[in-house]
Design a protein around this motif. Structure first.
Motif, short mmCIF file in Angstrom:
data_model
loop_
_atom_site.label_atom_id
_atom_site.label_comp_id
_atom_site.label_asym_id
_atom_site.label_seq_id
_atom_site.Cartn_x
_atom_site.Cartn_y
_atom_site.Cartn_z
N ASN A 141 0.82 -1.22 0.00
CA ASN A 141 0.00 0.00 0.00
C ASN A 141 0.85 1.28 0.00
OD1 ASN A 141 -2.49 -1.39 -0.19
ND2 ASN A 141 -2.07 -2.17 1.86
N HIS A 142 0.69 2.16 1.01
CA HIS A 142 1.43 3.44 0.98
C HIS A 142 2.94 3.23 0.82
CE1 HIS A 142 3.96 5.66 3.90
NE2 HIS A 142 3.63 6.72 3.18
N ASN A 143 3.50 2.33 1.60
CA ASN A 143 4.95 2.09 1.49
C ASN A 143 5.32 1.57 0.11
OD1 ASN A 143 5.41 2.87 4.11
ND2 ASN A 143 5.56 0.79 4.94
N VAL B 246 3.80 2.25 -2.74
CA VAL B 246 3.75 3.33 -3.73
C VAL B 246 5.02 4.19 -3.62
CG1 VAL B 246 2.50 5.34 -4.58
CG2 VAL B 246 1.23 3.31 -3.81
N HIS B 247 5.43 4.50 -2.39
CA HIS B 247 6.71 5.22 -2.23
C HIS B 247 7.83 4.47 -2.96
CE1 HIS B 247 6.42 8.62 0.60
NE2 HIS B 247 5.41 7.97 1.15
N GLY B 248 7.90 3.15 -2.73
CA GLY B 248 8.97 2.35 -3.30
C GLY B 248 8.88 2.22 -4.81
N VAL C 145 4.44 14.34 -6.15
CA VAL C 145 3.46 13.25 -6.11
C VAL C 145 3.23 12.77 -4.67
CG1 VAL C 145 4.92 11.18 -6.37
CG2 VAL C 145 2.67 11.27 -7.47
N PHE C 146 4.16 13.09 -3.79
CA PHE C 146 4.01 12.78 -2.36
C PHE C 146 2.64 13.23 -1.86
CE2 PHE C 146 3.99 14.34 1.98
CZ PHE C 146 4.60 13.34 2.72
N TRP C 147 2.24 14.45 -2.25
CA TRP C 147 1.00 15.03 -1.70
C TRP C 147 -0.21 14.25 -2.18
CZ3 TRP C 147 2.71 17.86 2.01
CH2 TRP C 147 3.96 18.48 1.88
N LEU C 148 -0.16 13.74 -3.41
CA LEU C 148 -1.29 12.98 -3.96
C LEU C 148 -1.39 11.61 -3.30
CD1 LEU C 148 -0.73 15.26 -6.06
CD2 LEU C 148 -1.65 13.71 -7.79
N LEU C 149 -0.23 11.02 -3.05
CA LEU C 149 -0.23 9.72 -2.37
C LEU C 149 -0.78 9.85 -0.96
CD1 LEU C 149 0.55 6.80 -1.70
CD2 LEU C 149 2.92 7.57 -1.41
N HIS C 150 -0.29 10.85 -0.24
CA HIS C 150 -0.74 10.97 1.16
C HIS C 150 -2.17 11.46 1.26
CE1 HIS C 150 2.19 9.53 3.97
NE2 HIS C 150 3.05 9.69 2.97
N THR C 151 -2.64 12.22 0.29
CA THR C 151 -4.05 12.61 0.30
C THR C 151 -4.92 11.36 0.13
OG1 THR C 151 -3.46 14.78 -0.54
CG2 THR C 151 -5.75 14.14 -0.74
CU LIG Z 1 4.37 8.59 2.67
#
Ligand SMILES: [Cu+2]
Length: 449
Positions: free
Chosen positions: A275-277, A279-281, A316-322
Motif C-alpha cells: 500500500n502506501h509504502n 507506492v513510495h517504493g 506526487v508525495f501530496w497525492l499519495l498521502h491525500t
Molecule cells: Cu508517505
C-alpha cells in the motif's frame, strides 16, 4: 474543536484574536478534494503553478530556503527522532542526536500518529497552496485505478519518469533479477531544467545518508510489470483497508506494514512493502537487498520518493498521502470518528498517543537531530510555541474545512448497493435524496468508484 481550542488559547494573547476569527469562514465552506483523474486542465495547471510558486517564496526562518523546502525539512526532521531510521537494520551514525520526549520513535511514521501527523501536514501544505491560489485543493491518487499513472506522470502535470540510469539487482539465491529504469527527471515539469532544484541536504538516501543531489529522481515501474510489482495496486485489497476492524489494523494496513488477505488472514509486509509504502517504493525505485547483513538495510532505496525523509521533494508525495488520508476519512465516516476509534491509550511512543503533542507542533518540547552528519535544523520553519497539535485535534477532517469527493458523491442509482438492499424505485429515490441532504452521514459506498 481544535479551532475552539485555539480561540481560547489566543484570547489570552490578545493580538492574535483577529487572526483566529478570520479562520472561521474557512471552516464554514467545505472544500472538496478530488480524484486526480477528475481534475480539469485548469485545475491541473492551477495545482502545478501553486506548487511551483511555493518553491519561489522565501521561507519563514531561513530566507535562502523556500516555503516548499521548509515542508520537506519538516518531514526530514520528523524522522530524526527514530535512531533506527525507517526500521533499517543499521543505526545511521547521528552526529547530533534529537532531544526531548519525542526521541526514540519516528514522529510521523510507523506508529499511531502516522495518520494524524500527515493529516495536519497535508492541511498546512494545502493552506500554503491556497495562499497562492484559493481555488486549489489537494487531489488524491487512487492507486488502485489503472487510469491514474498516465494522468499523474505527464510532462505537463507532475512530470515524467527519470532517465539515464538502469539498475540491475541480482539475487544469488535465485530470486528473479530486478531491473529498474529511471534516474533524474530531465525534462518537463519538475525537472531541474524547469527550475525544480532540490536542496541536497534535504534529499538524502536513508540507507547511506549520501545525498541524491539536486534533481528529482524517479524509477517508475515498467507499465507491463506483473501484479504486485507495478501499478495499479489491487482494488480488492484497497477496499479491505476501509473494512479494517480497528485503528491499529487500519494504520498498519494503509501505511503498508501488513496486508489483510481475502480470507481475512494477516501477512506482514517485510521485504516487499504494501500500500502506501509500496507506492513510495514503486515511484522512487526500491528492491530487497540481495545480501542484507549487519551493516546493510533490508531494502535498497534509490530515488526521491523511496527515501522517505526526502519524499516530499517529489510533488506526487501530496497525492499519495491525500489518498491515505481519504481512506482514513472513509473508515472514520463509517461510524468511527470518535476518539475511541484511535490507538489504544498508552500503547504508543510519545507523540503518537491521543493527547500527546506531535512534533513540530509541540511547543518546542522536542528538538530534532541530524540525518547522518546532516543537520537539517537550519532548514526548518518557525513554529509558534502556542501552535500545538495532538492526534485528538486531527480526528475530524471536516474541522479543517475539507472533505472528499467520495464522501459527498451520491451513490449511482445503478449501484449494487440498491440491489442488495432490495429497494424499490421509490425507496431508492428517497434514499438518494437523503444522501444529497446529508451526504456524509448516509454514505453507503465507502470506496465509491
Ligand atoms: Cu508517505
Amino acid at each position: 474543536m481544535r479551532y475552539l481550542q485555539k480561540i481560547v488559547t489566543t484570547i489570552s494573547f490578545g493580538t492574535a484574536i483577529a487572526m483566529t476569527m478570520l479562520q472561521i469562514p474557512a471552516i464554514a465552506s467545505t472544500l472538496v478534494r478530488k480524484n486526480v483523474i477528475d481534475l480539469t486542465p485548469q485545475e491541473k495547471s492551477d495545482f502545478v503553478n501553486a506548487v511551483k510558486t511555493l518553491k519561489t517564496i522565501p521561507g519563514t526562518n531561513n530566507k535562502n530556503v523556500s516555503l516548499y523546502d521548509e515542508f520537506a525539512a519538516i518531514h526530514n526532521g520528523a524522522m530524526t527522532f527514530d535512531p533506527m531510521q525507517l526500521g533499517g537494520l543499521v543505526m545511521l551514525p547521528q552526529d547530533t542526536p534529537s532531544t526531548g520526549p519525542a526521541t526514540g520513535a519516528d514522529a510521523a511514521h510507523e506508529h499511531g500518529g502516522f495518520l494524524p501527523w500527515h493529516r495536519e501536514y497535508l492541511s498546512r501544505f494545502e493552506r500554503a497552496l491556497q495562499s497562492v491560489n484559493p481555488n486549489v485543493t489537494l487531489p488524491y491518487w487512487d492507486w488502485a485505478d489503472p487510469r491514474s499513472v498516465d494522468v499523474i506522470f505527464d510532462p505537463n502535470f507532475l512530470g515524467t519518469n527519470g532517465s539515464g540510469s538502469t539498475l540491475i539487482i541480482e539475487y544469488p539465491d535465485g530470486r528473479p533479477t530486478i531491473r529498474l529504469d529511471g534516474g533524474p527527471v530531465v525534462s518537463g515539469n519538475f525537472s531541474e531544467a524547469d527550475g525544480w532544484t532540490l536542496i541536497p541536504d534535504l534529499n538524502r538516501n536513508i540507507g547511506t545518508a549520501e545525498t541524491l543531489g539536486t534533481s528529482l529522481t524517479r524509477y517508475l515501474p515498467d507499465p507491463n510489470a506483473p501484479a504486485g510489482f507495478g501499478f495499479p495496486l489491487d482494488q480488492a485489497e484497497t477496499d479491505r483497508i476501509v473494512q479494517s476492524p480497528d485503528y491499529n489494523t487500519l494504520r498498519r494496513f494503509v501505511e503498508g506494514e501488513i496486508t489483510i488477505n481475502a480470507d481475512g488472514t494477516q501477512t506482514e509486509c517485510l521485504n516487499i512493502p504494501c500500500n502506501h509504502n509500496l507506492v513510495h517504493g514503486l515511484v522512487g525505485g526500491s528492491a530487497p537487498n540481495p545480501n542484507p547483513n549487519e551493516t546493510e538495510r533490508q531494502i535498497l532505496t534509490f530515488g526521491t520518493m523511496s527515501n522517505t525523509p526526502a519524499s516530499p521533494n517529489d510533488p506526487v508525495f501530496w497525492l499519495l498521502h491525500t489518498n491515505v488520508d481519504r481512506l482514513w476519512a472513509e473508515w472514520q465516516n463509517n461510524g468511527r470518528q470518535g476518539s475511541e476509534f484511535y490507538a489504544v491509550p498508552g500503547t504508543e511512543p510519545y507523540g503518537h498517543n491521543l493527547n500527546d503533542r506531535m512534533w513540530p507542533w509541540d511547543g518546542g518540547d522536542s528538538i530534532p537531530g541530524s540525518i547522518g552528519s546532516t543537520d537539517i535544523r537550519p532548514y526548518l520553519p518557525v513554529v509558534s510555541p502556542d501552535d500545538i497539535v495532538r492526534p485528538i485535534d486531527t480526528l475530524d477532517w471536516r474541522s479543517y474545512g475539507y472533505t472528499y469527493d467520495t464522501l459527498v458523491k451520491p451513490v449511482p442509482e445503478t449501484s449494487s448497493t440498491f440491489g442488495l438492499l432490495g429497494l424499490g424505485a421509490l425507496g431508492a429515490a428517497s434514499l438518494l435524496r437523503r444522501k444529497r441532504s446529508y451526504p456524509e452521514q448516509t454514505h453507503l459506498n465507502s470506496v465509491g468508484k
